[in-house]
Each structure stands twice: as structure tokens, then as C-alpha cells.
Scaffold this motif. Structure first.
Motif, PDB file in Angstrom:
ATOM      1  N   LEU A  35       0.853  -1.191   0.000  1.00  0.00           N
ATOM      2  CA  LEU A  35       0.000   0.000   0.000  1.00  0.00           C
ATOM      3  C   LEU A  35       0.882   1.232   0.000  1.00  0.00           C
ATOM      4  O   LEU A  35       2.098   1.134   0.171  1.00  0.00           O
ATOM      5  CB  LEU A  35      -0.947   0.002   1.200  1.00  0.00           C
ATOM      6  N   SER A  36       0.258   2.384  -0.188  1.00  0.00           N
ATOM      7  CA  SER A  36       0.954   3.667  -0.086  1.00  0.00           C
ATOM      8  C   SER A  36       0.273   4.496   0.982  1.00  0.00           C
ATOM      9  O   SER A  36      -0.950   4.506   1.089  1.00  0.00           O
ATOM     10  CB  SER A  36       0.937   4.409  -1.425  1.00  0.00           C
ATOM     11  N   PHE A  37       1.093   5.194   1.776  1.00  0.00           N
ATOM     12  CA  PHE A  37       0.619   5.974   2.911  1.00  0.00           C
ATOM     13  C   PHE A  37       1.404   7.271   2.935  1.00  0.00           C
ATOM     14  O   PHE A  37       2.638   7.255   2.896  1.00  0.00           O
ATOM     15  CB  PHE A  37       0.872   5.189   4.202  1.00  0.00           C
ATOM     16  N   GLY A  38       0.689   8.416   2.945  1.00  0.00           N
ATOM     17  CA  GLY A  38       1.390   9.689   2.952  1.00  0.00           C
ATOM     18  C   GLY A  38       0.518  10.831   3.412  1.00  0.00           C
ATOM     19  O   GLY A  38      -0.648  10.652   3.767  1.00  0.00           O
ATOM     20  N   GLU A  39       1.108  12.020   3.408  1.00  0.00           N
ATOM     21  CA  GLU A  39       0.398  13.228   3.820  1.00  0.00           C
ATOM     22  C   GLU A  39       0.211  14.144   2.619  1.00  0.00           C
ATOM     23  O   GLU A  39       1.122  14.354   1.828  1.00  0.00           O
ATOM     24  CB  GLU A  39       1.169  13.975   4.909  1.00  0.00           C
ATOM     25  N   VAL A  40      -1.001  14.689   2.511  1.00  0.00           N
ATOM     26  CA  VAL A  40      -1.375  15.620   1.452  1.00  0.00           C
ATOM     27  C   VAL A  40      -1.652  16.964   2.113  1.00  0.00           C
ATOM     28  O   VAL A  40      -2.327  17.032   3.136  1.00  0.00           O
ATOM     29  CB  VAL A  40      -2.645  15.146   0.706  1.00  0.00           C
ATOM     30  N   VAL A  41      -1.127  18.035   1.525  1.00  0.00           N
ATOM     31  CA  VAL A  41      -1.423  19.388   1.989  1.00  0.00           C
ATOM     32  C   VAL A  41      -2.064  20.137   0.831  1.00  0.00           C
ATOM     33  O   VAL A  41      -1.468  20.279  -0.236  1.00  0.00           O
ATOM     34  CB  VAL A  41      -0.148  20.122   2.461  1.00  0.00           C
ATOM     35  N   LEU A  42      -3.311  20.564   1.043  1.00  0.00           N
ATOM     36  CA  LEU A  42      -4.021  21.376   0.049  1.00  0.00           C
ATOM     37  C   LEU A  42      -3.910  22.839   0.475  1.00  0.00           C
ATOM     38  O   LEU A  42      -4.283  23.194   1.597  1.00  0.00           O
ATOM     39  CB  LEU A  42      -5.490  20.986  -0.036  1.00  0.00           C
ATOM     40  N   ASN A  43      -3.413  23.681  -0.422  1.00  0.00           N
ATOM     41  CA  ASN A  43      -3.289  25.103  -0.121  1.00  0.00           C
ATOM     42  C   ASN A  43      -4.673  25.734  -0.009  1.00  0.00           C
ATOM     43  O   ASN A  43      -5.644  25.234  -0.584  1.00  0.00           O
ATOM     44  CB  ASN A  43      -2.473  25.791  -1.212  1.00  0.00           C
ATOM     45  N   PRO A  44      -4.784  26.870   0.719  1.00  0.00           N
ATOM     46  CA  PRO A  44      -6.075  27.549   0.831  1.00  0.00           C
ATOM     47  C   PRO A  44      -6.679  27.853  -0.535  1.00  0.00           C
ATOM     48  O   PRO A  44      -5.973  28.252  -1.471  1.00  0.00           O
ATOM     49  CB  PRO A  44      -5.723  28.840   1.576  1.00  0.00           C
ATOM     50  N   ALA A  45      -7.972  27.623  -0.641  1.00  0.00           N
ATOM     51  CA  ALA A  45      -8.748  27.871  -1.866  1.00  0.00           C
ATOM     52  C   ALA A  45      -8.263  27.041  -3.051  1.00  0.00           C
ATOM     53  O   ALA A  45      -8.478  27.406  -4.196  1.00  0.00           O
ATOM     54  CB  ALA A  45      -8.763  29.352  -2.212  1.00  0.00           C
ATOM     55  N   LYS A  46      -7.619  25.925  -2.778  1.00  0.00           N
ATOM     56  CA  LYS A  46      -7.134  25.031  -3.835  1.00  0.00           C
ATOM     57  C   LYS A  46      -7.659  23.625  -3.565  1.00  0.00           C
ATOM     58  O   LYS A  46      -8.123  23.310  -2.483  1.00  0.00           O
ATOM     59  CB  LYS A  46      -5.597  24.985  -3.866  1.00  0.00           C
ATOM     60  N   GLY A  47      -7.554  22.786  -4.570  1.00  0.00           N
ATOM     61  CA  GLY A  47      -8.004  21.419  -4.379  1.00  0.00           C
ATOM     62  C   GLY A  47      -7.486  20.497  -5.451  1.00  0.00           C
ATOM     63  O   GLY A  47      -6.862  20.928  -6.422  1.00  0.00           O
ATOM     64  N   HIS A  48      -7.751  19.249  -5.221  1.00  0.00           N
ATOM     65  CA  HIS A  48      -7.398  18.208  -6.178  1.00  0.00           C
ATOM     66  C   HIS A  48      -8.668  17.927  -6.970  1.00  0.00           C
ATOM     67  O   HIS A  48      -9.640  17.386  -6.438  1.00  0.00           O
ATOM     68  CB  HIS A  48      -6.907  16.972  -5.427  1.00  0.00           C
TER      69      HIS A  48
END
Length: 143
Positions: A35-48
């Protein structure tokens, strides 16, 4: 199998226009991992933006910040710290930071590997070497 503690500073950081991802455990870098395990940081007013993972299921855990989560092209719903989002394999989804501060999430792909390689093919992708710190620029107005 040798047990190991993983130093986050030993891993590269994926950067995008919308934020960053640091994978701590991956089949390509962690012996025995599937599996893969990590941290995602979304900047303010941004998204994936809307996307899917054809070969993996995903679990997201909101560490901090507030946002909207869309699943299966349904109306987005609010997410807050402590919320868990399960995304079945192949389901379209999107995550958007609605707050003024970065939104931090833990992400898990099962199985891991292919989805991270797909992220590296996005046009706004840049990889920072281990130990590097991402920098951000400030925009004014509505941008």
C-alpha cells in the motif's frame, strides 16, 4: 523482513499548483509494502480536481483544515478534522480546501504504486528532493 522507522525527511515531496504530497510508505520505496501511505497538503482555496484511481481504493483522513469532498459526482459535503473518507476503486472524487489555512490529510492507496506514478505525470508536478522544503508564492485578489 526488517522493521523500520521512516524519517519523513528521507522522502521526496511532490509539489503541484494545489499543494504537496509526501509519501512515507510505498511499494517502490518500502520493502514488503503493498500500500501507499502519505500526507497531502491542500493550499487555501485550492483542491485536487475530479479524478479517479482505476486500480486502487483510497482512504483519506482529515488532520486539519476544512474543506469539501465530492464522491461519485454527487453534491460535495463538508469535511473537518477527524473525518474519514473512503473512496472505492474507480470512483470519481475531488477534495477542495475551503479554509484560509492549509488543509492536511493522510492518504492511503491500496494497492499502492500506480497512483503515485500517475500523479508524477501531471503537468504541474515538480519533485523536491528529500530534506527540501516547498516554498509558496502569495497572490493578491481573487487568484
Amino acid at each position: 523482513m526488517k522493521l523500520s522507522q521512516i524519517d519523513p525527511h528521507s522522502r521526496p515531496t511532490m509539489t503541484f499548483d494545489w499543494g504537496t504530497v509526501k509519501w512515507f510508505v510505498q511499494p517502490d520505496t518500502t520493502p514488503g509494502a503493498t500500500l501507499s501511505f502519505g500526507e497531502v497538503v491542500l493550499n487555501p482555496a485550492k483542491g485536487h480536481e475530479r479524478h479517479n484511481h482505476p486500480t486502487a481504493e483510497e482512504v483519506l483522513y482529515v488532520l486539519s483544515g476544512t474543506g469539501e469532498q465530492m464522491l461519485d459526482d454527487q453534491e460535495p459535503f463538508l469535511v473537518h478534522p477527524g473525518d474519514v473518507i473512503y473512496v472505492p476503486q474507480g470512483m470519481y472524487h475531488a477534495t477542495f480546501n475551503t479554509g484560509w489555512s492549509p488543509m492536511r490529510l493522510i492518504a492511503l492507496y491500496n494497492p499502492g504504486g500506480a497512483e503515485e506514478r500517475a500523479l508524477a505525470e501531471l503537468p504541474d508536478y515538480t519533485e523536491l528532493p528529500p530534506g527540501s522544503v516547498p516554498t509558496f508564492t502569495r497572490s493578491f485578489g481573487n487568484g
